[in-house]
Design an enzyme around this catalytic site. Structure first.
Site, PDB file in Angstrom:
ATOM      1  N   HIS A   1      -4.106 -13.990  10.666  1.00  0.00           N
ATOM      2  CA  HIS A   1      -3.413 -12.759  10.305  1.00  0.00           C
ATOM      3  C   HIS A   1      -4.104 -11.506  10.844  1.00  0.00           C
ATOM      4  CE1 HIS A   1      -1.104 -15.385   7.832  1.00  0.00           C
ATOM      5  NE2 HIS A   1      -2.087 -15.611   6.987  1.00  0.00           N
TER       6      HIS A   1
ATOM      7  N   PRO B   1       0.828  -1.207   0.000  1.00  0.00           N
ATOM      8  CA  PRO B   1       0.000   0.000   0.000  1.00  0.00           C
ATOM      9  C   PRO B   1       0.863   1.257   0.000  1.00  0.00           C
ATOM     10  CG  PRO B   1      -0.798  -1.595   1.604  1.00  0.00           C
ATOM     11  CD  PRO B   1       0.520  -2.105   1.115  1.00  0.00           C
ATOM     12  N   GLU B   2       0.585   2.140  -0.958  1.00  0.00           N
ATOM     13  CA  GLU B   2       1.305   3.404  -1.070  1.00  0.00           C
ATOM     14  C   GLU B   2       0.366   4.535  -0.672  1.00  0.00           C
ATOM     15  OE1 GLU B   2       4.422   3.509  -1.532  1.00  0.00           O
ATOM     16  OE2 GLU B   2       4.922   1.568  -2.380  1.00  0.00           O
TER      17      GLU B   2
END
Length: 304
Positions: A99, A2-3
């Site tokens: 997770h 993710p940017e």
């Protein structure tokens, strides 16, 4: 990974559902993230209200205000999504998987209880403003959940934030900013974009796309690019990132927004992941090279 667009999409998705709510329960299932989760995090957060959600680069900054009269100081929860992290809102959270590392249970919110200027709406599925769960999931555990007691005025000095470049939508960011900060730098412009010390958020996809729009070859030494060409690159960076945010970011593997929806910007890429396909402008086959262990895509005709 993710940017900036993906993190901004997450921030905007959280705002109407999270801001103004009080944290009533914290569950940490795995403390071994990129940096260990504070063993006192549960005690530090319970009872606080999430007053704001800001973003700096790829960090989400949740301002957490203590209950009146508690004697506690305000603080910030810093969240980094790492390579595979997501932060989702669940009106009714499913059973946690292997997770799912952290849950914040947030109390119902009425309009009168919201901080001034914050949304008073409830998420779909909780029309009565009931409790919701904010869940952090990260299969590779490269993300981070960190507590900082710094006041807002000192938050920019946090070690993880202090050396970040300017935000791409900041008024200071233009071709002149680029030009000044690249004099004497021999590294390739694609590498400089990814470093994040001049401008933040231009990740691998968006660097290739921005350089194509600006007509600059990714291997060009940053110090040799003219002010005029940097004007085009600064405009291309803002345009590319704005379009990516509007399209919900890019989903290559794991990213989903706070509502579970995937991003679609990757479907509109002009060069990224299009090796051998014809350039959408001139028809020349797109080339792929490796720079700093990252794939770079460009058009050898359109980018000089």
């Amino acid at each position: 990974m993710p940017e900036l667009p993906e993190v901004e999409v997450t921030r905007r998705g959280l705002l109407p559902h999270v801001v103004g709510r009080r944290i009533v329960e914290v569950t940490v299932r795995h403390r071994g993230l990129r940096w260990p989760v504070d063993p006192e995090l549960e005690a530090l957060l319970v009872g606080r209200v999430i007053a704001r959600i800001e973003r700096r680069g790829k960090y989400l900054l949740l301002e957490c205000l203590p209950a009146q009269g508690s004697g506690a100081e305000p603080g910030w929860l810093l969240v980094h999504l790492g390579m595979t992290g997501t932060l989702r809102v669940w009106p009714e959270a499913p059973a946690p998987g292997p997770h799912d590392h952290l849950d914040l249970v947030l109390a119902g919110m009425s309009g009168s209880a919201s901080p001034a200027g914050s949304p008073a709406s409830s998420p779909a599925g909780s029309p009565d403003g009931g409790h919701i769960v904010l869940r952090f999931r990260d299969p590779r555990r490269f993300g981070a959940i960190l507590w900082s007691p710094l006041p807002e005025s000192e938050l920019p000095s946090h070690p993880l934030l202090a050396n970040l470049g300017v935000e791409p939508f900041d008024a200071r960011f233009d071709g002149g900013w680029f030009h000044r900060h690249t004099r004497g730098r021999s590294a390739a412009i694609k590498t400089v974009l990814l470093a994040g010390d001049i401008v933040v958020g231009v990740g691998n996809i968006y660097a290739s796309e921005s350089l194509f729009r600006a007509g600059i070859r990714p291997t060009t030494p940053a110090g040799r690019i003219s002010r005029e060409r940097y004007d085009r690159l600064a405009a291309a960076v803002r345009e590319t990132l704005a379009e990516a945010i509007a399209r919900g970011g890019s989903t290559l593997r794991d990213f989903v927004g706070s509502d579970g929806n995937t991003g679609y910007f990757q479907l509109d890429c002009l060069v990224y992941d299009r090796t051998g396909e014809p350039c959408r402008v001139c028809g020349t086959p797109i080339r792929q090279i490796v720079q700093g262990q990252r794939s770079t895509f460009y058009c050898p005709h359109c980018q000089r």
